[in-house]
Design an enzyme around this catalytic site. Structure first.
Site, PDB file in Angstrom:
ATOM      1  CD1 TRP A 108      -2.906   1.536   0.874  1.00 38.67           C
ATOM      2  CD2 TRP A 108      -1.333   2.408   2.184  1.00 38.67           C
ATOM      3  NE1 TRP A 108      -3.324   2.792   1.249  1.00 38.67           N
ATOM      4  CE2 TRP A 108      -2.372   3.347   2.056  1.00 38.67           C
ATOM      5  CE3 TRP A 108      -0.234   2.739   2.971  1.00 38.67           C
ATOM      6  CZ2 TRP A 108      -2.343   4.592   2.676  1.00 38.67           C
ATOM      7  CZ3 TRP A 108      -0.201   3.978   3.587  1.00 38.67           C
ATOM      8  CH2 TRP A 108      -1.246   4.891   3.443  1.00 38.67           C
ATOM      9  CG  HIS A 109       3.581   2.378   3.198  1.00 39.66           C
ATOM     10  ND1 HIS A 109       2.981   1.428   3.970  1.00 39.66           N
ATOM     11  CD2 HIS A 109       3.636   3.500   3.964  1.00 39.66           C
ATOM     12  CE1 HIS A 109       2.701   1.952   5.164  1.00 39.66           C
ATOM     13  NE2 HIS A 109       3.080   3.202   5.183  1.00 39.66           N
ATOM     14  N   GLY A 110       3.775   1.741  -1.382  1.00 40.97           N
ATOM     15  CA  GLY A 110       4.369   2.070  -2.676  1.00 40.97           C
ATOM     16  C   GLY A 110       4.431   0.861  -3.583  1.00 40.97           C
TER      17      GLY A 110
END
Lengths: 506, 389
Positions: free
Chosen positions: A327-329
C-alpha cells in the site's frame, strides 16, 4: 496544494473566514467546493475521479443497505471497483514491470520461448494524490454498511466526508460514523477550538519545515552518495530518515488536524509517542494509528485475525503487513519492508510467549531497564526497516545496510549535519517535549487518578504558569506576537526550497 | 499547550469567559511584547546563523554591490560563514595600493567566482593565491571581485570604475553564459531588474543604457533605516530571503508580486514618466557580449593588465554555450586575450558531479578551477615570456 505552500497560506484563511461568516446552511457547501478546489489545484481532471468514486460508493452504500440478501455481492463488486481503481492508478506499471522482468529472465536465463517485447511497455499514468487514503475510506464505508451501519443518506454530506480537504491527501483515514456525527451536529465557532487548531498548524509547520525538511537534506546526502559514506555518516543518515519521516508525516497530520479544527471538526490522531514503544507491536499502536487500525479492521480480522490458531495468526499478520507495505508504494522494496515488519511482529509474539513461560525472565519484564532495552531494540529494527523504505532498490538498501557495519572514515554527512541548524532545532524540540511531559504530569486536573495521586497539590511554578497561560489566552496582542514570532522562526529555519510531504506519493 | 490540553480545549463547549482588556492595554502589550520578541529573535537568529544571507545593497551605477564588512552565513546551496571585506568583496583584506614586488590578479565574475557556497579559503581565488605563492619567490595577490547576479556588462563597468584602482597585472573574467543574458533587456518590458544594460546602436557602437537604473533611482536611494536593517538585522534577512525564495518557487506569490509591482508603476505615473526609457530594437546576446569583452580587453591593455577569459565548464553540453565557446575562440585570436575553457578538465575528472553542488562549484570544483588557471598561467609564460606570469 501543499499544506506548506504559499497557496495554502492564502487558501486556508480565506476559506476559514468565509466559512464562519456565511450562514450555517451554506457552510458544508463551501467546504465541499473548497475541498474540490484544493484537490483540483494540481490536476483538475482528477476532480472527476474523486467525484466518480464518491458517486459510485454512495450508491453502493445505499444498495448494500437496501438489498440485504445480496449485500455480499454488492460489497464484493464495490471492493473490486475500489481496489481496481487503486490498482490501475497505483500498481499498473509495477505489475507490467514485474511481468516484463520475469519474462525477460525466463527467456534469457532458461531459454523459454516467450514473446518478450524489446522495450518495456509503460502506461502513462500520474498517480492521483491521496488515492490510497480515500480508497481506504470508501472501503471502510461500504464494509461498515455491510456490517450493519446506517449508510449516509445525504449525498452532499457523503461527498464532503470523501473530499474533506484537511485529511484528503494523506489522511488520517477517517471513520464515517465519527465524521457524520460532527457534520450533523453543525460545528459552532469556539475560540478555544480555533486556537487549538492554530497551535497544531504552527506545530505541524515547525515539524515539517524546520525539522523534517532540514533532516531531509542531510539524509539525501547520505542515501545519494553511498560511495562516499563513512560508518558514522551511514548511521546519521539512517537515524535521520526515521526522524525525518516522523516529523514530515506527523507534521502533515498536525496541519491537517489543525485545519479541520479551524472549521470545528476533529479528525483522528495518527501518532502517540511512537519512539517510546518497547516493541514493534506497540509501535504500530502508536504510529500511523489510523492506518494500523484500518488494516486491523478491514484486512487482518476479515482474514481470520487470531481466531484460527497460531499458524493462521502468523500467516494473517504476515499477509496484512505485506499488503500494508505494498500500500505504501508500488515497488518490491516496500513489499519486503512490509514482510520485515510482519516477520518481526510474529517474532515479537513468540518472544513474549517465551518470556511469560520462563519465570525469571517474566519477573524482569516490569523493570525499567527491560523497557529501555526493548525501546533500543525497537529503534534498531526501525532503522533497518527504514533503509528498505527509503532506498530506491534492494541492492541500494543492502549497500546502505553494509555501510552501517563496515568501519569507514566519515564523509559528507557529518559536516552537513554540523553546518545545518539541526543541532539547535532538534535540541529545542527535545526541550519542548520534556516541558510538555512535565506540564502534563504536573496537571492535577487530569482524570488520571495515578497522576493526581503523585501530585497532590498544585506546585508554585504550575500555578504561575497557568496564570501566564490564562493571560495569554485572553490577550489578542500576546497571541499575535507569539504566532508572528513562530512564523518568523519557521521561515528563518526553512531550507531554501519547500519539499513535498513524503506520504503524498502514497 | 500539550496534546491533552488541545483535546480538552477543543472539547470545551464555550470559551471560558476572559477579562476583556481595553484597547490601550492591548496596544501596550503588543508594543512591549513585539520589542522583546524582536530582541529574542535577533539573538536566536544570530546564534544559529539564520538570516545572514542578505549581502547586497543598491548601487546607483552598478545596480547592486556587496555590503562592506557584512557577516554572511550562506545556507541556500552549500555552506559558508565569513565576513565580506571592508571594501565590500568576498575576499580577504587588500590595500588599494599595490605592495612593491607584488603581482596582482584581478578576478571578475558572478556568484560562481564569489563562491558563497564554500568557505572563503576554498574559493578558487584563495586556492590560486596559495598555489602561486607556494612555489615562487615573488609574491602574488589574487583579488576576488566576483559578485552575485552581475552580468558581463556590470563586470566590465566594475573593472572600469573600481578594479583599475588596484592596478592589476592580470585580469581574469570567469564567463558564465547565464550572466551574459543579463547584458541586454527588452526596453518595452514594464518590469526589469535595476542594472545597466547594453545595446549596439545603428552605427555599430556599444552603448550603455542606464534608463532602468534612473527609473528606479528613487527606490534605490540610500534609506538610512533600510540600510541599517539590511546590514544589521537578521529578521530583515529572513524576510528578504523568504521573499526571494517565494518569488522563485511559488507561482502564485510571483504573480501577486508582479501584479503589485505593475500596479505601483501605474499608481505612480509621474515618477515613471520622469525617466523615459531608451527605445531600440531587441538585442542579440552574443554581439553585445563580444563587444563588452573587447571593451574590457582594451581597458585592461590601456591599464597595463592582460585579460584572460575563463569559461565556466559546460559539462551538460549546452548547445548555446558550445556555440559561444567557438565564438570566444575566434574572438580571443582576433583581440589577443587569453582563453581558458574549463570544460575539458571538469569532464576529465573521475567524478564530475563532485565538482558541483547544485549550480555552483563545490570546494573540489573551486580547486580544479584554481589548478587549471595556475597551469594556464604557467603555460602562457612559457609560450610568450612577455606576459605578467
Amino acid at each position: 496544494m501543499l499544506f506548506n505552500s504559499f497557496t495554502y497560506l492564502i487558501f486556508l484563511p480565506i476559506i476559514v473566514a468565509l466559512y464562519w461568516l456565511l450562514p450555517a446552511v451554506c457552510r458544508r457547501g463551501l467546504l465541499l467546493v473548497a475541498s474540490y478546489v484544493f484537490y483540483m489545484n494540481w490536476i483538475p481532471a482528477y476532480g472527476l475521479l474523486i467525484l466518480l468514486l464518491t458517486v459510485v460508493n454512495y450508491f453502493l452504500g445505499l444498495a448494500i443497505f437496501a438489498h440485504q440478501k445480496r449485500r455480499k455481492l454488492v460489497l464484493t463488486l464495490g471492493l473490486i471497483f475500489n481496489l481496481g481503481c487503486l490498482c490501475f492508478y497505483k500498481y499498473a506499471n509495477f505489475l507490467i514491470d514485474s511481468l516484463f522482468q520475469s519474462a525477460t529472465w525466463l527467456h534469457t536465463k532458461l531459454g523459454l520461448p516467450l514473446p518478450v517485447p524489446v522495450t518495456e511497455p509503460v502506461v502513462n499514468i500520474i498517480l492521483p494524490l491521496g488515492i490510497s487514503f480515500f480508497t481506504f475510506e470508501f472501503i471502510h464505508y461500504i464494509t461498515d454498511v455491510y456490517r450493519g451501519s446506517q449508510p449516509v443518506k445525504n449525498f452532499w454530506n457523503f461527498a464532503l466526508f470523501a473530499a474533506f480537504f484537511p485529511s484528503q491527501i494523506a489522511g488520517p483515514i477517517k471513520r464515517f460514523q465519527d465524521f457524520m456525527k460532527q457534520l450533523l451536529e453543525e460545528p459552532v465557532f469556539r475560540p478555544s477550538t480555533f486556537q487549538a487548531g492554530l497551535y497544531l498548524i504552527f506545530l505541524g509547520l515547525f515539524k515539517k519545515i524546520v525539522l523534517g525538511d532540514n533532516l531531509g537534506q542531510v539524509v539525501n546526502i547520505g542515501f545519494n552518495h553511498l560511495d562516499k559514506l563513512g560508518t558514522l555518516d551511514a548511521w546519521i543518515a539512517v537515524v535521520g530518515f526515521q526522524l525525518q519521516i516522523f516529523f514530515d508525516f506527523s507534521g502533515y497530520t498536525d496541519i491537517g488536524r489543525g485545519s479541520a479544527l479551524a472549521f470545528g471538526y476533529k479528525v483522528p490522531k495518527n501518532f502517540n509517542w511512537p519512539f517510546l514503544a518497547s516493541n514493534l507491536t506497540e509501535f504500530w499502536h502508536r504510529w500511523h494509528m489510523s492506518l494500523s487500525t484500518w488494516l486491523r479492521d478491514y484486512l487482518f480480522i476479515p482474514l481470520g485475525g487470531s481466531r484460527g490458531g497460531a499458524w493462521k495468526t502468523r500467516r494473517n499478520v504476515m499477509l496484512t503487513m505485506i499488503l500494508g507495505g505494498l500500500w505504501h508504494g508500488a515497488a518490491w522494496h516496500y513489499v519486503i519492508w512490509g514482510a520485515f515488519h510482519g516477520g518481526i511482529l510474529v517474532l515479537t509474539k513468540e518472544w513474549q510467549d517465551f518470556v511469560s513461560k520462563i519465570g525469571w525472565l517474566a519477573r524482569l519484564r516490569p523493570h525499567p531497564i527491560w523497557h529501555c532495552a526493548g525501546v533500543l531494540v525497537t529503534w534498531f529494527l526501525l532503522f533497518m526497516a527504514g533503509i528498505l523504505f527509503r532506498s530506491d532498490t534492494m541492492p541500494h538498501a543492502l549497500a546502505m545496510a553494509q555501510k552501517l557495519f563496515v568501519p569507514a572514515s566519515s564523509g559528507q554527512v557529518v559536516p552537513a549535519l554540523l553546518e545545518s541548524t539541526l543541532p539547535v532545532t532538534l535540541s529545542a524540540y527535545a526541550l519542548f517535549l520534556i516541558c510538555s511531559v512535565c506540564w502534563e504530569r504536573s496537571d492535577c486536573s487530569q482524570p488520571d487518578a495515578k497522576l493526581a495521586s503523585q501530585q497532590p497539590s498544585r506546585t508554585g511554578w504550575r500555578s504561575y504558569a497557568e496564570g501566564v497561560a490564562q493571560w495569554w489566552q485572553n490577550s489578542f496582542a500576546a497571541q499575535a506576537v507569539t504566532y508572528a514570532s513562530v512564523a518568523l522562526i519557521v521561515l528563518g529555519f526553512a531550507p531554501g526550497k519547500m519539499e513535498p510531504f513524503i506520504y503524498f506519493q502514497f | 499547550m500539550t496534546t491533552a490540553e488541545i483535546s480538552r480545549t477543543a472539547n470545551q463547549s464555550a470559551l471560558a469567559p476572559g477579562k476583556h482588556r481595553r484597547w490601550w492595554q492591548e496596544a501596550v502589550t503588543f508594543a512591549g511584547l513585539s520589542a522583546v520578541a524582536v530582541i529574542l529573535l535577533e539573538l536566536l537568529f544570530a546564534t544559529c546563523g539564520i538570516g545572514g544571507q542578505e549581502f547586497l545593497e543598491p548601487d546607483p551605477k552598478l545596480g547592486c554591490r556587496q555590503i562592506p564588512g557584512k557577516q554572511v552565513t550562506w545556507r541556500l546551496e552549500g555552506f559558508s560563514n565569513d565576513y565580506l571585506s571592508s571594501s565590500g568583496h568576498r575576499d580577504v583584506e587588500h590595500e588599494q595600493a599595490k605592495p612593491v614586488g607584488t603581482k596582482r590578479i584581478m578576478v571578475l565574475g558572478d556568484s560562481a567566482t564569489e563562491g558563497l557556497q564554500v568557505p572563503l579559503g576554498n574559493t578558487y581565488c584563495r586556492v590560486l593565491e596559495r598555489h602561486l605563492n607556494s612555489g615562487s619567490a615573488g609574491r602574488s595577490e589574487v583579488l576576488n571581485f566576483g559578485c552575485s547576479s552581475y552580468s558581463t556588462g556590470q563586470q566590465v563597468l566594475q573593472f572600469e570604475q573600481q578594479a583599475v584602482k588596484y592596478h592589476p597585472d592580470l585580469t581574469v573574467l570567469l564567463y558564465v553564459s547565464g550572466a551574459a543574458l543579463q547584458n541586454v533587456y527588452n526596453p518595452y518590458k514594464r518590469v526589469a531588474e535595476a542594472r545597466p544594460y547594453f545595446f549596439i546602436d545603428s552605427t555599430g557602437r556599444l552603448q550603455e543604457d542606464d534608463s532602468v537604473l534612473l527609473e528606479q533611482a528613487t527606490a534605490m536611494q540610500p534609506n538610512a533605516v533600510l540600510s541599517f536593517l539590511r546590514k544589521n538585522s537578521r529578521i530583515y534577512g529572513v524576510l528578504s530571503q523568504t521573499n526571494l525564495s517565494l518569488s522563485i518557487h511559488e507561482k502564485l506569490y510571483h504573480k501577486i508580486r508582479g501584479w503589485l509591482v505593475s500596479l505601483m508603476a501605474r499608481v505612480q505615473p509621474a515618477q515613471s514618466n520622469k525617466f523615459k526609457r531608451l527605445l531600440y530594437p531587441p538585442q542579440d546576446v552574443w554581439p553585445v557580449t563580444s563587444k563588452l569583452i573587447t571593451r574590457l580587453n582594451d581597458v585592461c591593455l590601456a591599464n597595463g593588465s592582460k585579460l584572460i577569459v575563463m569559461i565556466f565548464p559546460n559539462t551538460v553540453n549546452d548547445p548555446v554555450q558550445t556555440k559561444q565557446i567557438a565564438e570566444f575562440i575566434r574572438l580571443s585570436k582576433q583581440e589577443r586575450f587569453g582563453l581558458l575553457d574549463l570544460t575539458p578538465a571538469f569532464k576529465a575528472n573521475p567524478d564530475p558531479s563532485s565538482l558541483f553542488l547544485q549550480y555552483h562549484f563545490s570546494s573540489d570544483g573551486h580547486k580544479v578551477a584554481a589548478e587549471q588557471l595556475a597551469a594556464f598561467l604557467k603555460n602562457q609564460k612559457q609560450i610568450d615570456g612577455t606576459t605578467a606570469w
